[in-house]
Design a protein around this motif. Structure first.
Motif, PDB file in Angstrom:
ATOM      1  N   SER A 248      -1.445   4.653   2.354  1.00  0.00           N
ATOM      2  CA  SER A 248      -1.149   4.642   3.782  1.00  0.00           C
ATOM      3  C   SER A 248      -1.356   3.258   4.386  1.00  0.00           C
ATOM      4  CB  SER A 248      -2.031   5.661   4.514  1.00  0.00           C
ATOM      5  OG  SER A 248      -1.822   6.972   4.004  1.00  0.00           O
ATOM      6  N   ALA A 249      -2.370   2.555   3.883  1.00  0.00           N
ATOM      7  CA  ALA A 249      -2.676   1.221   4.410  1.00  0.00           C
ATOM      8  C   ALA A 249      -1.782   0.143   3.801  1.00  0.00           C
ATOM      9  CB  ALA A 249      -4.143   0.891   4.150  1.00  0.00           C
ATOM     10  N   GLY A 250      -1.034   0.515   2.773  1.00  0.00           N
ATOM     11  CA  GLY A 250      -0.148  -0.451   2.138  1.00  0.00           C
ATOM     12  C   GLY A 250      -0.880  -1.490   1.316  1.00  0.00           C
ATOM     13  N   ILE A 251      -2.071  -1.134   0.839  1.00  0.00           N
ATOM     14  CA  ILE A 251      -2.876  -2.057   0.031  1.00  0.00           C
ATOM     15  C   ILE A 251      -2.482  -1.918  -1.438  1.00  0.00           C
ATOM     16  CG2 ILE A 251      -5.210  -2.686  -0.685  1.00  0.00           C
ATOM     17  CD1 ILE A 251      -6.215  -1.552   1.957  1.00  0.00           C
ATOM     18  N   GLY A 252      -1.880  -2.936  -1.974  1.00  0.00           N
ATOM     19  CA  GLY A 252      -1.476  -2.908  -3.379  1.00  0.00           C
ATOM     20  C   GLY A 252      -0.181  -2.133  -3.584  1.00  0.00           C
ATOM     21  N   LYS A 253       0.441  -2.351  -4.730  1.00  0.00           N
ATOM     22  CA  LYS A 253       1.656  -1.624  -5.087  1.00  0.00           C
ATOM     23  C   LYS A 253       1.317  -0.151  -5.314  1.00  0.00           C
ATOM     24  CE  LYS A 253       4.785  -4.941  -5.323  1.00  0.00           C
ATOM     25  NZ  LYS A 253       6.024  -4.924  -4.518  1.00  0.00           N
ATOM     26  N   SER A 254       2.178   0.728  -4.833  1.00  0.00           N
ATOM     27  CA  SER A 254       1.901   2.167  -4.921  1.00  0.00           C
ATOM     28  C   SER A 254       1.731   2.634  -6.358  1.00  0.00           C
ATOM     29  CB  SER A 254       3.022   2.955  -4.239  1.00  0.00           C
ATOM     30  OG  SER A 254       4.287   2.593  -4.771  1.00  0.00           O
ATOM     31  N   TYR A 255       2.557   2.114  -7.278  1.00  0.00           N
ATOM     32  CA  TYR A 255       2.451   2.582  -8.666  1.00  0.00           C
ATOM     33  C   TYR A 255       1.172   2.066  -9.324  1.00  0.00           C
ATOM     34  CZ  TYR A 255       4.632  -2.003  -9.641  1.00  0.00           C
ATOM     35  OH  TYR A 255       4.935  -3.344  -9.690  1.00  0.00           O
ATOM     36  N   VAL A 256       0.681   0.905  -8.881  1.00  0.00           N
ATOM     37  CA  VAL A 256      -0.585   0.387  -9.401  1.00  0.00           C
ATOM     38  C   VAL A 256      -1.744   1.271  -8.942  1.00  0.00           C
ATOM     39  CG1 VAL A 256      -2.200  -1.550  -9.397  1.00  0.00           C
ATOM     40  CG2 VAL A 256       0.260  -1.979  -9.510  1.00  0.00           C
ATOM     41  N   VAL A 257      -1.693   1.685  -7.668  1.00  0.00           N
ATOM     42  CA  VAL A 257      -2.735   2.558  -7.117  1.00  0.00           C
ATOM     43  C   VAL A 257      -2.794   3.870  -7.901  1.00  0.00           C
ATOM     44  CG1 VAL A 257      -3.471   3.887  -5.100  1.00  0.00           C
ATOM     45  CG2 VAL A 257      -2.592   1.559  -4.808  1.00  0.00           C
ATOM     46  N   PHE A 258      -1.640   4.468  -8.164  1.00  0.00           N
ATOM     47  CA  PHE A 258      -1.610   5.733  -8.896  1.00  0.00           C
ATOM     48  C   PHE A 258      -1.987   5.550 -10.355  1.00  0.00           C
ATOM     49  CE2 PHE A 258       0.856   7.970  -5.530  1.00  0.00           C
ATOM     50  CZ  PHE A 258       0.110   9.134  -5.519  1.00  0.00           C
ATOM     51  N   MET A 259      -1.593   4.442 -10.948  1.00  0.00           N
ATOM     52  CA  MET A 259      -1.957   4.191 -12.345  1.00  0.00           C
ATOM     53  C   MET A 259      -3.468   4.098 -12.494  1.00  0.00           C
ATOM     54  SD  MET A 259      -0.928   1.035 -14.878  1.00  0.00           S
ATOM     55  CE  MET A 259      -1.901  -0.135 -13.940  1.00  0.00           C
TER      56      MET A 259
END
Length: 433
Positions: A248-259
């Motif tokens: 939601s905050a747009g911190i980091g790439k979304s796929y990196v966050v999920f990985m």
């Protein structure tokens, strides 16, 4: 000639996707390639177009791989079951509380963006309660579908990722623009649940007025051996809240966050390598199928752009549409999104219809992003009422409801909700006129 081939290509793509005779991956990659060959482009040129198109979908494809596996493993831990059980207990014998809890469960269950999983979590848990309290099962279907539609605006939900693919932008970036509309939709779903609960009371619903449904243990999808203790579930809940907060905050790439989230989830809950491999393999087929479709769609977008077909088709349509209506084309299709969503599959809608409408809108000064935002809203709400969505049949089968009855009951409130969301999108300045 270019416009004619383009229109024939869209008709072929939509027809093949509707018939379901071929995989969307094959349709989205092969049909545009054949169209480009007919237009005289060399195989080398076409491969270049496809490569350029796939580049725009890479991040969204990786996002799907890790997000689908993450929520699949999260479900295996038993977190969703605990949340559902607690909510059902809190609802008690209050009819309106039951309908509101239904909305909450469907909203939480659809965090993973998978329609079948949401149906299998929500309906088996709530249907016995509805039968016991003599609440019309169509209300259960209507609320579940509305919540799935609004939650499908998430970047890993499908439609947002598809629209982002056509726009050649990151799905999470597009979702950030849609968050205010999604919040409006979630509030409206609670209002809808309250109104339907009041309607059920007028129809005679209440505690002890229905029948008890025996629990079907065969429907249980996961084994007890994968269930974790409360300490682990609290950790899993906090981890998921953290993942969604970062997105939601747009911190980091979304796929990196999920990985990274998936790695932590597996390491903490299932430290054994064999179990980790087993769970990844269990959820990988669904993740890879969705991602492969996105990559194929990227190939189609690349051919669209490289051959100039979109521009040619837009010019042909401009000659027909009165210029006075041109600047409102995104709003027109925003209103028509739900009816179109009923008769056109998701891939055909986003990869066949949307690019053309966006290109026509551009010629009248309507930004493609603006058109995409309007066309996403209504299409999502048509999700579980469409006869083209397998989850629709799963849902009506679990409740013993006829498709026609579900459609007659649910389409009117869905259409009202979609129009209100569209209107508020304009008021909030998310959609410009």
């Amino acid at each position: 000639m270019v416009a004619l081939i383009g229109f024939l290509m869209i008709i072929a793509i939509v027809a093949l996707l509707l018939k379901g005779k071929m995989s969307p991956i094959v349709v989205l990659a092969v049909v545009p390639t054949i169209a480009a060959l007919i237009l005289g482009f060399s195989p080398v040129d076409i491969m270049g177009f496809i490569a350029d198109g796939i580049k725009t979908t890479t991040s969204n494809g990786i996002l799907f791989i890790f997000s689908v596996i993450y929520f699949g493993v999260l479900s295996d831990t038993g977190l969703f079951d605990v949340i559902v059980g607690w909510l059902v207990k809190r609802a008690g014998n209050n009819v309106i509380a039951v309908t509101v809890v239904t909305a909450l469960i469907a909203t939480i269950a659809h965090l993973d963006g998978t329609t079948a999983v949401t149906v299998l979590i929500t309906i088996p848990a709530m249907y016995p309660v509805y039968k016991k309290m003599k609440i019309d099962p169509r209300i259960l279907l209507c609320i579940t579908g509305a919540c799935m539609g609004v939650m499908n605006l998430l970047p890993w939900g499908g439609p947002t990722a598809r629209a982002a693919t056509v726009l050649q932008m990151d799905a999470t970036e597009l979702w950030h623009m849609l968050i205010p509309i999604q919040v409006v939709g979630l509030v409206m779903n609670i209002v809808l649940a309250v109104l339907l609960g009041m309607m059920a009371i007028k129809q005679g619903a209440g505690a002890g007025k229905g029948e008890v449904v025996a629990e079907d243990t065969k429907e249980k999808a996961e084994t007890d051996s994968l269930r974790k203790s409360n300490a682990f579930l609290i950790f899993n809940f906090l981890l998921t809240v953290g993942v969604i907060a970062l997105l939601s905050a747009g911190i980091g790439k979304s796929y990196v966050v999920f990985m990274l989230g998936l790695c932590v989830l597996l390491a903490v809950n299932y430290p054994d390598q064999k179990i980790q491999d087993k769970l990844v393999k269990k959820h990988a087929p669904a993740a890879l199928a969705i991602s492969a479709t996105l990559f194929a769609a990227g190939a189609m977008v690349g051919v669209f752009d490289g051959t100039g077909m979109l521009e040619a088709m837009a010019s042909a349509i401009m000659a027909i549409i009165p210029s006075a209506f041109g600047k409102f084309i995104h709003l027109i299709f925003g209103v028509l999104a739900l009816p179109l969503g009923l008769c056109i599959g998701t891939d055909a809608y986003f990869y066949g219809i949307m690019p053309l409408v966006m290109q026509v809108g551009e010629t009248y000064g309507v930004a493609s992003l603006n058109t995409a935002l309007t066309m996403i809203i209504g299409k999502n709400l048509a999700l579980m009422v469409s006869p083209l969505v397998p989850a629709t049949y799963l849902a009506i089968g679990l409740t013993g409801t006829e498709l026609k009855d579900h459609m007659k009951f649910s389409i009117p409130p869905y259409f009202i909700v979609s129009c209100i969301m569209l209107f508020l999108g304009v008021v909030l300045g998310i959609i410009t006129v």
